[in-house]
Design a protein around this motif. Structure first.
Motif, PDB file in Angstrom:
ATOM      1  N   VAL A 110      -1.369  14.833  10.036  1.00 42.99           N
ATOM      2  CA  VAL A 110      -0.963  14.317  11.351  1.00 42.99           C
ATOM      3  C   VAL A 110      -2.174  13.845  12.149  1.00 42.99           C
ATOM      4  CG1 VAL A 110       0.165  14.890  13.527  1.00 42.99           C
ATOM      5  CG2 VAL A 110       1.081  15.775  11.387  1.00 42.99           C
ATOM      6  N   ALA A 111      -3.250  14.632  12.127  1.00 41.95           N
ATOM      7  CA  ALA A 111      -4.425  14.291  12.933  1.00 41.95           C
ATOM      8  C   ALA A 111      -5.104  13.009  12.466  1.00 41.95           C
ATOM      9  CB  ALA A 111      -5.424  15.450  12.905  1.00 41.95           C
ATOM     10  N   LEU A 112      -5.045  12.724  11.169  1.00 43.77           N
ATOM     11  CA  LEU A 112      -5.697  11.519  10.652  1.00 43.77           C
ATOM     12  C   LEU A 112      -5.102  10.244  11.242  1.00 43.77           C
ATOM     13  CD1 LEU A 112      -6.239  12.341   6.869  1.00 43.77           C
ATOM     14  CD2 LEU A 112      -7.968  12.173   8.653  1.00 43.77           C
ATOM     15  N   MET A 133      -5.434   5.766   1.995  1.00 42.95           N
ATOM     16  CA  MET A 133      -6.845   5.438   1.786  1.00 42.95           C
ATOM     17  C   MET A 133      -6.996   4.065   1.147  1.00 42.95           C
ATOM     18  SD  MET A 133      -8.087   9.117   0.322  1.00 42.95           S
ATOM     19  CE  MET A 133      -9.642   8.421  -0.194  1.00 42.95           C
ATOM     20  N   ALA A 134      -6.134   3.766   0.178  1.00 38.27           N
ATOM     21  CA  ALA A 134      -6.204   2.458  -0.469  1.00 38.27           C
ATOM     22  C   ALA A 134      -5.888   1.336   0.518  1.00 38.27           C
ATOM     23  CB  ALA A 134      -5.233   2.418  -1.644  1.00 38.27           C
ATOM     24  N   SER A 135      -4.935   1.598   1.431  1.00 36.73           N
ATOM     25  CA  SER A 135      -4.590   0.588   2.431  1.00 36.73           C
ATOM     26  C   SER A 135      -5.765   0.320   3.357  1.00 36.73           C
ATOM     27  CB  SER A 135      -3.368   1.044   3.236  1.00 36.73           C
ATOM     28  OG  SER A 135      -3.074   0.124   4.258  1.00 36.73           O
ATOM     29  N   PHE A 136      -6.417   1.372   3.824  1.00 35.45           N
ATOM     30  CA  PHE A 136      -7.560   1.168   4.717  1.00 35.45           C
ATOM     31  C   PHE A 136      -8.729   0.528   3.978  1.00 35.45           C
ATOM     32  CE2 PHE A 136     -11.369   2.508   7.032  1.00 35.45           C
ATOM     33  CZ  PHE A 136     -11.025   2.123   8.321  1.00 35.45           C
ATOM     34  N   SER A 137      -8.847   0.804   2.698  1.00 27.99           N
ATOM     35  CA  SER A 137      -9.971   0.258   1.924  1.00 27.99           C
ATOM     36  C   SER A 137      -9.876  -1.247   1.760  1.00 27.99           C
ATOM     37  CB  SER A 137     -10.032   0.920   0.547  1.00 27.99           C
ATOM     38  OG  SER A 137     -10.280   2.307   0.665  1.00 27.99           O
ATOM     39  N   THR A 138      -8.675  -1.810   1.908  1.00 29.57           N
ATOM     40  CA  THR A 138      -8.555  -3.257   1.789  1.00 29.57           C
ATOM     41  C   THR A 138      -9.375  -3.978   2.845  1.00 29.57           C
ATOM     42  OG1 THR A 138      -6.546  -3.208   3.163  1.00 29.57           O
ATOM     43  CG2 THR A 138      -6.265  -3.112   0.768  1.00 29.57           C
ATOM     44  N   ALA A 139      -9.453  -3.393   4.064  1.00 31.34           N
ATOM     45  CA  ALA A 139     -10.271  -3.999   5.115  1.00 31.34           C
ATOM     46  C   ALA A 139     -11.756  -3.816   4.833  1.00 31.34           C
ATOM     47  CB  ALA A 139      -9.920  -3.390   6.470  1.00 31.34           C
ATOM     48  N   MET A 140     -12.105  -2.658   4.256  1.00 35.27           N
ATOM     49  CA  MET A 140     -13.517  -2.406   3.975  1.00 35.27           C
ATOM     50  C   MET A 140     -14.023  -3.234   2.797  1.00 35.27           C
ATOM     51  SD  MET A 140     -14.414  -0.301   6.305  1.00 35.27           S
ATOM     52  CE  MET A 140     -16.010   0.192   5.661  1.00 35.27           C
ATOM     53  N   SER A 173     -16.228   6.806   7.045  1.00 33.52           N
ATOM     54  CA  SER A 173     -16.687   7.930   7.861  1.00 33.52           C
ATOM     55  C   SER A 173     -15.843   9.175   7.601  1.00 33.52           C
ATOM     56  CB  SER A 173     -16.636   7.541   9.337  1.00 33.52           C
ATOM     57  OG  SER A 173     -17.250   8.529  10.138  1.00 33.52           O
ATOM     58  N   HIS A 174     -15.899  10.141   8.530  1.00 39.19           N
ATOM     59  CA  HIS A 174     -15.387  11.493   8.307  1.00 39.19           C
ATOM     60  C   HIS A 174     -13.902  11.519   7.967  1.00 39.19           C
ATOM     61  CE1 HIS A 174     -18.859  11.645  11.079  1.00 39.19           C
ATOM     62  NE2 HIS A 174     -19.211  12.701  10.370  1.00 39.19           N
ATOM     63  N   SER A 175     -13.084  10.777   8.688  1.00 40.26           N
ATOM     64  CA  SER A 175     -11.642  10.842   8.459  1.00 40.26           C
ATOM     65  C   SER A 175     -11.271  10.354   7.064  1.00 40.26           C
ATOM     66  CB  SER A 175     -10.900  10.006   9.512  1.00 40.26           C
ATOM     67  OG  SER A 175     -11.038  10.580  10.793  1.00 40.26           O
ATOM     68  N   PHE A 176     -11.954   9.336   6.594  1.00 38.24           N
ATOM     69  CA  PHE A 176     -11.668   8.828   5.247  1.00 38.24           C
ATOM     70  C   PHE A 176     -11.981   9.892   4.202  1.00 38.24           C
ATOM     71  CE2 PHE A 176     -12.732   6.649   1.326  1.00 38.24           C
ATOM     72  CZ  PHE A 176     -11.691   5.739   1.189  1.00 38.24           C
ATOM     73  N   ALA A 186      -9.443  12.707   4.293  1.00 37.20           N
ATOM     74  CA  ALA A 186      -8.216  12.329   3.585  1.00 37.20           C
ATOM     75  C   ALA A 186      -8.392  12.453   2.077  1.00 37.20           C
ATOM     76  CB  ALA A 186      -7.815  10.904   3.963  1.00 37.20           C
ATOM     77  N   LEU A 187      -9.560  12.067   1.588  1.00 34.13           N
ATOM     78  CA  LEU A 187      -9.831  12.195   0.151  1.00 34.13           C
ATOM     79  C   LEU A 187      -9.833  13.659  -0.274  1.00 34.13           C
ATOM     80  CD1 LEU A 187     -10.664  10.986  -2.575  1.00 34.13           C
ATOM     81  CD2 LEU A 187     -13.047  11.048  -1.772  1.00 34.13           C
ATOM     82  N   ALA A 188     -10.448  14.529   0.535  1.00 34.39           N
ATOM     83  CA  ALA A 188     -10.482  15.955   0.200  1.00 34.39           C
ATOM     84  C   ALA A 188      -9.083  16.560   0.225  1.00 34.39           C
ATOM     85  CB  ALA A 188     -11.395  16.693   1.184  1.00 34.39           C
ATOM     86  N   THR A 189      -8.267  16.164   1.198  1.00 37.89           N
ATOM     87  CA  THR A 189      -6.895  16.686   1.280  1.00 37.89           C
ATOM     88  C   THR A 189      -6.063  16.263   0.073  1.00 37.89           C
ATOM     89  OG1 THR A 189      -7.024  16.593   3.698  1.00 37.89           O
ATOM     90  CG2 THR A 189      -4.840  16.787   2.709  1.00 37.89           C
ATOM     91  N   GLY A 190      -6.136  14.991  -0.298  1.00 37.90           N
ATOM     92  CA  GLY A 190      -5.413  14.532  -1.471  1.00 37.90           C
ATOM     93  C   GLY A 190      -5.883  15.199  -2.748  1.00 37.90           C
ATOM     94  N   THR A 191      -7.185  15.467  -2.831  1.00 39.36           N
ATOM     95  CA  THR A 191      -7.728  16.139  -4.014  1.00 39.36           C
ATOM     96  C   THR A 191      -7.232  17.574  -4.114  1.00 39.36           C
ATOM     97  OG1 THR A 191      -9.717  14.762  -3.879  1.00 39.36           O
ATOM     98  CG2 THR A 191      -9.848  16.747  -5.232  1.00 39.36           C
TER      99      THR A 191
END
Length: 319
Positions: A68-70, A219-226, A245-248, A251-256
């Motif tokens: 939720v916070a992300l 994460m994949a959706s946001f990575s399209t802009a990066m 940055s930190h939120s990305f 999210a990776l740690a949570t999915g892992t």
């Protein structure tokens, strides 16, 4: 507050913390109250199930609050630089400042802090929020009317509709889809907790895997802009580009973590059943033996009584 030539002498400040905003504090407090409420029943749980139950609840709530916070954090990507830059329009005054750009799913935060903070008889410490949820053009026009420092206006202009960089189209649409997939992951997380209360955790494992998948999709959706050609922000004699940055990474740690739990469920299912308190009650009941039952022979004339055990009930047969 009075008018001078139909102009307000003071303008309200639009300052928003780029990490802990009011929304984030509200989300964290709600989940903390929920965690404390659930942990109050720990004394009523006996044996090692108490530790497993506490670990399960805290882990699940942590994953929920992160998902939720992300949605509301402003540090999915960031860039910063320390440079000498002009401070105000129509002025040659140069100040040494730390400039930071923090990109979220709904907008950006631009921070400006002087080195030292007080320069040119002014306190240089800004933190401005520009949201593209409705229209970033309006926020930019208000920033121009307020006379914000040049570095903030320069960065904000890069995210307007008429900027040749096209950052608004990249980040707005990628952030919109990333937010939608995160909310879908939150729905899957709630279904996972409901299914964990049932005897079979296989379906809960499938929903947990779906939760992890939607987190990775965000994460994949946001990575399209990066992954698009990066726009260089040139300020003074220095420049910078944005990076994850930190939120990305959170999210990776949570999915892992979610994926790891699912893998453990397939590799060591019995241990995971014990950890999630599935089948514990039946195991404990098997430890107890009820022994042979006693029946008064006065009331059973003509009835054959078989001994009662923990697995067989008394069987009677008329002769």
């Amino acid at each position: 507050m009075t008018f001078y030539d139909d102009i307000y002498p003071f303008y309200p400040l639009q300052r928003t913390a780029f990490i802990f905003s009011g929304r984030l504090l509200t989300i964290i407090l709600v989940f903390l109250v929920l965690a404390v409420s659930l942990l109050l029943i720990l004394p009523g749980i006996r044996g090692k199930s108490r530790l497993f139950w506490m670990f399960r609840i805290l882990t699940s709530l942590f994953i929920g609050v992160v998902i939720v916070a992300l949605n509301f954090t402003s540090d999915w990507a960031e860039g910063r630089v320390t440079t000498n830059a002009t401070y105000k329009s129509f002025s040659d005054a140069v100040v040494n400042v730390d400039i930071g750009l923090h990109v979220g799913l709904y907008g950006i935060n631009v921070t400006l802090r002087g080195n030292p903070v007080v320069q040119l008889n002014e306190t240089i410490n800004y933190n401005e929020m520009f949201s593209w949820q409705d229209s970033i053009e309006k926020d930019y026009e208000e920033a121009l009317e307020r006379g914000l420092p040049n570095p903030i206006l320069y960065i904000a202009e890069k995210f307007t509709m008429h900027s040749p960089c096209g950052l608004i189209f990249q980040y707005r649409f990628s952030g919109r889809y990333a937010s939608a997939t995160l909310w879908t992951a939150f729905c899957c997380w709630m279904l996972t907790n409901i299914l964990f209360s049932m005897p079979v955790i296989l379906y809960a494992g499938y929903m947990m895997l779906a939760t992890a998948a939607f987190v990775f999709f965000s994460m994949a959706s946001f990575s399209t802009a990066m992954n698009a050609p990066q726009c260089v922000f040139s300020l003074g004699s220095d420049s910078f580009v944005t990076a994850y940055s930190h939120s990305f990474w959170l999210a990776l740690a949570t999915g892992t973590v979610l994926t790891l739990v699912v893998l453990l469920n397939f590799l060591i299912p019995e241990k995971m059943k014990e950890a999630f308190s599935v089948g514990v009650d039946s195991d404990e009941n098997d430890r107890y033996s009820y022994g042979n039952g006693y029946v008064n022979s006065v009331f059973v004339d003509g009835v054959i009584i078989y001994p009662m055990t923990s697995k067989f009930s008394a069987v009677s047969r008329w002769i």
